[in-house]
Scaffold this motif. Structure first.
Motif, mmCIF file in Angstrom:
data_model
loop_
_atom_site.group_PDB
_atom_site.id
_atom_site.type_symbol
_atom_site.label_atom_id
_atom_site.label_comp_id
_atom_site.label_asym_id
_atom_site.label_seq_id
_atom_site.Cartn_x
_atom_site.Cartn_y
_atom_site.Cartn_z
ATOM 1 N N GLY A 188 13.936 -15.832 0.827
ATOM 2 C CA GLY A 188 14.458 -14.628 1.449
ATOM 3 C C GLY A 188 13.423 -13.937 2.298
ATOM 4 O O GLY A 188 12.290 -14.396 2.451
ATOM 5 N N LEU A 189 13.822 -12.800 2.838
ATOM 6 C CA LEU A 189 12.971 -11.984 3.702
ATOM 7 C C LEU A 189 12.999 -10.554 3.199
ATOM 8 O O LEU A 189 14.003 -10.092 2.656
ATOM 9 C CB LEU A 189 13.485 -12.016 5.142
ATOM 10 N N GLN A 190 11.897 -9.847 3.423
ATOM 11 C CA GLN A 190 11.864 -8.418 3.139
ATOM 12 C C GLN A 190 11.527 -7.694 4.427
ATOM 13 O O GLN A 190 10.634 -8.096 5.166
ATOM 14 C CB GLN A 190 10.836 -8.094 2.059
ATOM 15 N N PHE A 191 12.271 -6.616 4.672
ATOM 16 C CA PHE A 191 12.093 -5.890 5.915
ATOM 17 C C PHE A 191 12.232 -4.399 5.673
ATOM 18 O O PHE A 191 12.720 -3.949 4.634
ATOM 19 C CB PHE A 191 13.065 -6.393 6.984
ATOM 20 N N CYS A 192 11.785 -3.613 6.642
ATOM 21 C CA CYS A 192 11.840 -2.158 6.551
ATOM 22 C C CYS A 192 13.266 -1.687 6.782
ATOM 23 O O CYS A 192 13.885 -2.033 7.794
ATOM 24 C CB CYS A 192 10.903 -1.543 7.586
ATOM 25 N N SER A 193 13.781 -0.899 5.854
ATOM 26 C CA SER A 193 15.152 -0.390 6.000
ATOM 27 C C SER A 193 15.238 0.709 7.053
ATOM 28 O O SER A 193 16.333 1.061 7.486
ATOM 29 C CB SER A 193 15.655 0.134 4.658
ATOM 30 N N VAL A 237 0.837 -1.202 0.000
ATOM 31 C CA VAL A 237 0.000 0.000 0.000
ATOM 32 C C VAL A 237 0.869 1.247 0.000
ATOM 33 O O VAL A 237 0.602 2.203 -0.722
ATOM 34 C CB VAL A 237 -0.963 -0.006 1.212
ATOM 35 N N SER A 238 1.908 1.243 0.814
ATOM 36 C CA SER A 238 2.816 2.396 0.866
ATOM 37 C C SER A 238 4.183 1.955 1.376
ATOM 38 O O SER A 238 4.312 0.927 2.032
ATOM 39 C CB SER A 238 2.254 3.496 1.769
ATOM 40 N N GLY A 239 5.178 2.742 1.047
ATOM 41 C CA GLY A 239 6.520 2.539 1.568
ATOM 42 C C GLY A 239 7.341 1.458 0.896
ATOM 43 O O GLY A 239 8.409 1.108 1.388
ATOM 44 N N LYS A 240 6.884 0.932 -0.228
ATOM 45 C CA LYS A 240 7.617 -0.151 -0.888
ATOM 46 C C LYS A 240 9.077 0.233 -1.161
ATOM 47 O O LYS A 240 9.965 -0.611 -1.111
ATOM 48 C CB LYS A 240 6.916 -0.545 -2.185
ATOM 49 N N HIS A 241 9.328 1.512 -1.393
ATOM 50 C CA HIS A 241 10.693 1.975 -1.667
ATOM 51 C C HIS A 241 11.621 1.805 -0.459
ATOM 52 O O HIS A 241 12.838 1.846 -0.600
ATOM 53 C CB HIS A 241 10.674 3.441 -2.123
ATOM 54 N N LEU A 242 11.049 1.584 0.732
ATOM 55 C CA LEU A 242 11.852 1.389 1.941
ATOM 56 C C LEU A 242 12.177 -0.076 2.208
ATOM 57 O O LEU A 242 12.885 -0.389 3.166
ATOM 58 C CB LEU A 242 11.127 1.971 3.157
ATOM 59 N N LEU A 243 11.668 -0.984 1.377
ATOM 60 C CA LEU A 243 11.936 -2.409 1.568
ATOM 61 C C LEU A 243 13.379 -2.748 1.272
ATOM 62 O O LEU A 243 13.968 -2.250 0.317
ATOM 63 C CB LEU A 243 11.058 -3.252 0.645
ATOM 64 N N THR A 244 13.917 -3.605 2.084
ATOM 65 C CA THR A 244 15.225 -4.194 1.853
ATOM 66 C C THR A 244 15.022 -5.699 1.840
ATOM 67 O O THR A 244 14.226 -6.227 2.613
ATOM 68 C CB THR A 244 16.214 -3.808 2.966
ATOM 69 N N SER A 245 15.713 -6.374 0.953
ATOM 70 C CA SER A 245 15.569 -7.823 0.837
ATOM 71 C C SER A 245 16.863 -8.522 1.198
ATOM 72 O O SER A 245 17.951 -8.039 0.907
ATOM 73 C CB SER A 245 15.197 -8.208 -0.602
ATOM 74 N N TYR A 246 16.714 -9.658 1.826
ATOM 75 C CA TYR A 246 17.824 -10.569 2.035
ATOM 76 C C TYR A 246 17.413 -11.885 1.376
ATOM 77 O O TYR A 246 16.393 -12.471 1.750
ATOM 78 C CB TYR A 246 18.113 -10.799 3.520
ATOM 79 N N ILE A 247 18.173 -12.324 0.402
ATOM 80 C CA ILE A 247 17.884 -13.576 -0.286
ATOM 81 C C ILE A 247 18.956 -14.587 0.111
ATOM 82 O O ILE A 247 20.142 -14.371 -0.115
ATOM 83 C CB ILE A 247 17.887 -13.405 -1.825
ATOM 84 N N GLY A 248 18.517 -15.676 0.695
ATOM 85 C CA GLY A 248 19.439 -16.732 1.088
ATOM 86 C C GLY A 248 19.529 -17.784 -0.002
ATOM 87 O O GLY A 248 19.213 -17.538 -1.168
ATOM 88 N N GLY A 249 19.925 -18.965 0.376
ATOM 89 C CA GLY A 249 20.048 -20.064 -0.566
ATOM 90 C C GLY A 249 18.715 -20.527 -1.111
ATOM 91 O O GLY A 249 17.670 -20.330 -0.492
ATOM 92 N N GLN A 250 18.731 -21.089 -2.270
ATOM 93 C CA GLN A 250 17.577 -21.715 -2.915
ATOM 94 C C GLN A 250 16.428 -20.758 -3.194
ATOM 95 O O GLN A 250 15.275 -21.163 -3.310
ATOM 96 C CB GLN A 250 17.096 -22.904 -2.092
#
Length: 134
Positions: free
Chosen positions: A69-74, A53-66
């Motif tokens: 991953g996770l997305q979190f607020c920067s 809805v809002s703030g997508k530009h603040l997402l940070t992603s961590y992609i692990g193996g396979q």
């Protein structure tokens, strides 16, 4: 069912238009580190039922193996969702604003849970991941 969720600082908001499924809590050492907690509470969601809805530009992603991953607020660090191959896989239940009308159906990787954690009774516990038919 419509659910909304947001990070701790409120800058990132999302909406889920549909039911959640397969709620689980993982107690492995990697999840303890990723969520800074004894475990995580997570439920699967269909990718097409999920919208930022809002703030997508603040997402940070961590992609692990396979591809997982996770997305979190920067800004505040809240873990909001899990992704698989760059698609939403599920959401963390702690960031929801409403009652998701779902309960934890299983505890996984309890064989490596923290020694100080006591898991409540009521849902099946698996030493590792749940069997395919669970």
């Amino acid at each position: 069912m419509t659910l909304s969720g947001e990070c701790f600082c409120g800058e990132i908001k999302y909406r889920v238009e549909g039911p959640l499924r397969d709620a689980r809590s993982c107690h492995c050492s990697r999840c303890r580190k990723a969520f800074s907690s004894q475990a995580y509470a997570y439920a699967l969601v269909e990718p097409d039922h999920f919208n930022w809805v809002s703030g997508k530009h603040l997402l940070t992603s961590y992609i692990g193996g396979q591809g997982f991953g996770l997305q979190f607020c920067s800004k505040c660090g809240s873990t909001l969702c899990g992704i698989y191959n760059n698609e939403i896989h599920g959401i963390t239940l702690g960031c929801l604003n409403e009652d998701p009308e779902i309960e934890i159906g299983r505890h996984i990787y309890v064989g490596s849970k923290a020694s100080w954690e006591i898991i409540p009774d009521g849902a099946p516990q698996y030493q590792e991941g749940a069997p395919q038919n669970a």
